[in-house]
Structure formats: C-alpha cells, structure tokens
Design an enzyme around this catalytic site. Structure first.
Site, PDB file in Angstrom:
ATOM      1  NE  ARG A  55      35.020  35.732  27.759  1.00 49.30           N
ATOM      2  CZ  ARG A  55      35.709  35.920  28.876  1.00 49.30           C
ATOM      3  NH1 ARG A  55      35.107  36.317  29.983  1.00 49.30           N
ATOM      4  NH2 ARG A  55      37.004  35.750  28.897  1.00 49.30           N
ATOM      5  CG  HIS A  59      39.354  31.847  31.537  1.00 51.53           C
ATOM      6  ND1 HIS A  59      38.296  32.694  31.302  1.00 51.53           N
ATOM      7  CD2 HIS A  59      39.585  31.949  32.864  1.00 51.53           C
ATOM      8  CE1 HIS A  59      37.902  33.268  32.437  1.00 51.53           C
ATOM      9  NE2 HIS A  59      38.674  32.827  33.406  1.00 51.53           N
ATOM     10  CG  ASN A  95      36.727  40.054  32.187  1.00 44.72           C
ATOM     11  OD1 ASN A  95      35.927  40.144  31.254  1.00 44.72           O
ATOM     12  ND2 ASN A  95      37.456  38.981  32.399  1.00 44.72           N
ATOM     13  CE1 TYR A 137      33.277  39.588  38.432  1.00 47.40           C
ATOM     14  CE2 TYR A 137      35.218  40.104  37.151  1.00 47.40           C
ATOM     15  CZ  TYR A 137      34.154  39.286  37.417  1.00 47.40           C
ATOM     16  OH  TYR A 137      33.934  38.154  36.667  1.00 47.40           O
ATOM     17  CD  GLU A 162      35.361  37.022  33.620  1.00 45.32           C
ATOM     18  OE1 GLU A 162      35.568  37.324  34.821  1.00 45.32           O
ATOM     19  OE2 GLU A 162      36.087  36.257  32.967  1.00 45.32           O
TER      20      GLU A 162
HETATM   21  O1  IFM Z   1      36.229  33.625  38.290  1.00 45.09           O
HETATM   22  C1  IFM Z   1      36.979  34.679  37.783  1.00 45.09           C
HETATM   23  C2  IFM Z   1      37.219  34.486  36.306  1.00 45.09           C
HETATM   24  O2  IFM Z   1      37.846  33.295  36.032  1.00 45.09           O
HETATM   25  C3  IFM Z   1      38.107  35.598  35.797  1.00 45.09           C
HETATM   26  N1  IFM Z   1      37.605  36.901  36.172  1.00 45.09           N
HETATM   27  C4  IFM Z   1      37.205  37.103  37.535  1.00 45.09           C
HETATM   28  C5  IFM Z   1      36.291  35.990  37.992  1.00 45.09           C
HETATM   29  C6  IFM Z   1      35.878  36.221  39.459  1.00 45.09           C
HETATM   30  O3  IFM Z   1      37.006  36.274  40.268  1.00 45.09           O
END
Ligand code: IFM
Length: 448
Positions: A77, A121, A292, A294, A352
């Site tokens: 990606r 992005h 995405n 985390y 992500e």
């Molecule tokens: O590095 C970033 C990315 O550009 C977008 N999502 C979160 C990542 C980690 O913070």
C-alpha cells in the site's frame, strides 16, 4: 505451538505513504505540499525534522521493492504525492510525476506484488491550501481532477484504490488542533474540511471506476473503540461523543445516514457548508472499507474531577509503544465485528496496524524487536477471530514497511519492519520482518 490459519488468498502486505518515505521534495517537477511548508516552519516538528530526504524512497524504490519481494509481501500500500502529479494542485499535469509511479507499479507487478494505491495521504499541494485548503469546496473539485489524471494513467494496472487516508486526521489534527499541516485551529474549518474530504471521496469513486475498469475503490478510516473510564453517566456520554467524532462522523454519511445528530447538538455545529446532493454523493457505494487500527481511546468526562487518590482509570497498560499507545489487540475484534453489524461494507482490509518501539542496531548488526513480533501476533490473532465471526476481512497491511517520518514526531518513532539508518539510508530488516515473512509463507500465525 498451534497455528491459526488464515483463508486462502488472504492478502498480507505492508504500507507506507509518500511524504513519509519519498524525500526528493523538490525533484521531478514536484510542487510544494502543505507538509513541506509545515515541516520547514520552525517549531512544528520534533527536532526540526523534515521529509526533505526521508527514506529517499524516490531514488531507492527499486531496492525497496526487492526488499518487499524478499519478504514475500503479497501487496504493498503506497500513496501518491498529489504535488508530483499536479504541482499547482490542478491544471497542468506533470508527466515526470506520473512516470515515477508508473515505473513503481510496473516493478511491483513484476515482483508479484499487488499495488494498493492511496490517492491522498495528507500532502496537499500548497497552492490549494493558499486558496482555502480542505475547508474550501474548490479543493474537493480539484481532487477529482487529480484522481482522474492518476486513474487514467495507472488504472490499467492498479486495481485497488483508496481515495483518502484517515480524513479525520486531515480535518481535525490539521484544522482544529493545529498539530498537523496546515496548522490551523478553527473548529468550523475542521468540520468543513471533513465534509469536503468525504465529498471528494464520493465524487471520485465513479471517476476511478470509469478510468480503472474492474477496480475496487474504498476509503481508509482511522477507527478506534471508545471506552468510558468509569461506569459514570458522564464518562459514558464522553465516550459516546468521542465515538461520534472519531468513528460515526465518517462512517454514518458513507453509508447514507448523514452526520450524527448527537455530536451536532452537543457542539452546536453549523453545517452551512453542506449543499443539496452532497450527502447522496458521499454515500456513493464503495467496494471496501480500509480500517487503520492501533489502539482504543478511553474517555474521562471533564465533569468529574479526577484526583491522584481517586483515579478513575485503572486499565492495565504494561507495554505501551513509544507513541504511548496502549497495546489493545481486542479492540480490533471489537471494531471489525461492530463494522460488520452496523456498517456492512462488501469487504474490509486492515490497511494499517503496527507499533513504534525504540529499536536499535545490535553489535551483530541485527535489529531484534521481540515486542513488535508479540504485538503483531496478538493483533493478527484478533483478525483471525473476526474472520471466524464472519467478517469479510480480505487482507492486512502492517504499518510500516520501513521506519519513516512520523509527522509531528519527526524520525523519533520507528514503526518499520525494516530499520532505516537515516544517516546512511541503509535498510536492515528487523526480526519482525523475518517473522512476518514466515506468517505470509505459512498464511498462519502462532496462537498464544
Ligand atoms: O504514520 C501514521 C500514518 O501516516 C497514518 N496512520 C497512523 C500512522 C502511525 O501514526
């Protein structure tokens, strides 16, 4: 140790973004982006870092693709820098910029790696910011011109497109909190920006489908479960509004439900930038949703004082990443199953997921990162749980292929599977890269 098997054809990949890895900020006819301007403004980025050189992927892309091939990645990606294609945002197309990505795509395909292309992005051409940026409707119009130029050139070979990465971040971190480019602090601007980002997405979907026949088009959202810090009503409300701003403000209009009223009422928002037909355009069906993920977000209401003797949050966080983010793999399962129940898209990808740790090169020249291996293993296992619960999850992209420019944190956060020495630009695959290679080969992850 037992293995959790993934479905045949599950797409294992990794991700990067143009400004974070490319460098070459003034080469090949590229125009200035808002991140060039922001990072060149003293005091905006930790240690005064900039993306001027970054990982120099603009020059080292062949080596990087060889590295991806050696790792066995099935998909990669990447994002395209709008100011390389249209240096002033719209109008004259820069063929050198298109050629760069065209070669990159050809090389990926030759290596057997499926390119997933994100059109935006965060590196908006500065000229468009000078004319109002995302709070201005004209930026959404310019975006469609840009999407068309790229889809026309690459659409015969790229079949997986993402219109935007994390519009929440562009809108709120860029226009409300001022910690990302362009560094504004104005709530109304931020909500107008969010609307025009979504509108640009909706307008671009049919254009990309037309110019890239048979392709799948989606948008990537940063989503997170929002949990209250205590069972109090005040904390529950804070969590609900957090969910509205972070998740529902984007998800609801994408599936045709308009903007969430609870947040509109709570903030007294005027949505004077919404024009007739906009909500229908935003709800243009896409082919997948990129997620995405985390960590989760825990909310404490300001209405209840928190004291040292009476902390209201007792969540274990024994293993934070260097971003300070809690390692919370269960949140991925929670999120994906909620999406399936409440926001049914034809398919989902984890576009992500990954972690920053204080990696170092050892005396033997190797970079051992057991914490990242443990992190990814735990999150992959939750993805497998979601698959078993019937979520149509088609692939998973680890953030990131290599250490890179982490926005306001500069180079202080290392998210890569591959270590980058920023002085020499030498790349060293970490232990996690070798481990990930095995996961891909076996299409399976060890159970805990
Ligand atoms: O590095 C970033 C990315 O550009 C977008 N999502 C979160 C990542 C980690 O913070």
């Amino acid at each position: 140790m037992s293995l959790i098997q993934f479905p045949t054809g599950f797409l294992w990949g990794s991700a990067t973004a143009s400004y974070q890895v490319e460098g070459a900020w003034q080469e090949g006819g590229k125009g200035e982006s808002i991140w060039d301007r922001f990072s060149h403004t003293p005091g905006k980025i930790q240690a005064g870092d900039t993306g001027d050189v970054a990982c120099d992927h603009y020059h080292l892309w062949r080596d990087d693709i060889a590295l991806m091939r050696a790792l066995g990645l099935k998909a990669y990606r990447l994002s395209i820098a709008w100011p390389r294609i249209l240096p002033t945002g719209h109008g004259k197309v820069n063929p050198v910029g298109l050629d760069f990505y065209s070669r990159l795509v050809d090389e990926l395909l030759a290596a057997g790696i499926r390119p997933f292309v994100t059109l935006y992005h965060w590196d908006l051409p500065q000229t468009l910011q000078d004319r109002g940026g995302w709070p201005a409707r004209s930026t959404a119009e310019a975006y469609v011109e840009y999407a068309e130029a790229v889809a026309r050139r690459l659409g015969d070979r790229v079949h997986d497109w993402m219109t935007f990465n994390e519009p929440w971040v562009s809108a709120f971190m860029g226009y409300e909190w001022g910690i990302h480019a362009p560094g504004h602090s104005d709530r109304h601007e931020a909500f107008a920006a969010a609307h025009h980002l979504l509108l640009a997405h909706g307008w671009a979907v049919p254009v990309i489908h037309r110019d890239s026949p048979g392709s799948q088009v989606g948008i990537v959202l940063n989503l997170s479960p929002h949990h209250p810090a205590s069972p109090s009503t005040a904390d529950a409300l804070a969590a609900r509004l957090g969910d509205a701003k972070n998740n529902r403000w984007f998800l609801d209009p994408l599936v045709g439900r308009g903007y969430p009223e609870d947040l509109r009422d709570a903030l007294g928002l005027s949505l004077d930038f919404v024009q007739s037909g906009d909500l229908a355009a935003i709800a243009t069906p896409g082919d997948f949703l990129g997620v995405n993920y985390y960590t989760r977000t825990i909310h404490r209401s300001d209405a209840i004082p928190e004291t040292a003797n009476k902390p209201r949050t007792l969540f274990p966080n024994p293993n934070p990443t260097t971003m300070g983010w809690e390692v919370y793999p269960e949140g991925l399962y929670e999120l994906l199953t909620r999406l399936k129940a409440e926001y049914p898209f034809p398919a989902y990808y984890v576009t992500e997921n990954g972690a920053a740790y204080p990696d170092q090169v050892g005396a033997d020249g190797q970079v051992d990162d057991p914490l990242r291996v443990a992190y990814l293993r735990a999150y992959f296992a939750q993805a497998a749980r979601a698959l078993a619960a019937g979520v149509p999850l088609r692939g998973y992209f680890v953030w990131s292929l290599m250490d890179n420019f982490e926005w306001a944190y500069g180079y202080s956060q290392r998210f890569g599977l591959v270590y980058v020495d920023y002085k020499t630009l030498h790349r060293t695959p970490k232990t996690s890269a070798r481990w990930y290679s095995r996961v891909i080969r076996e299409n399976a992850v060890e159970a805990d």
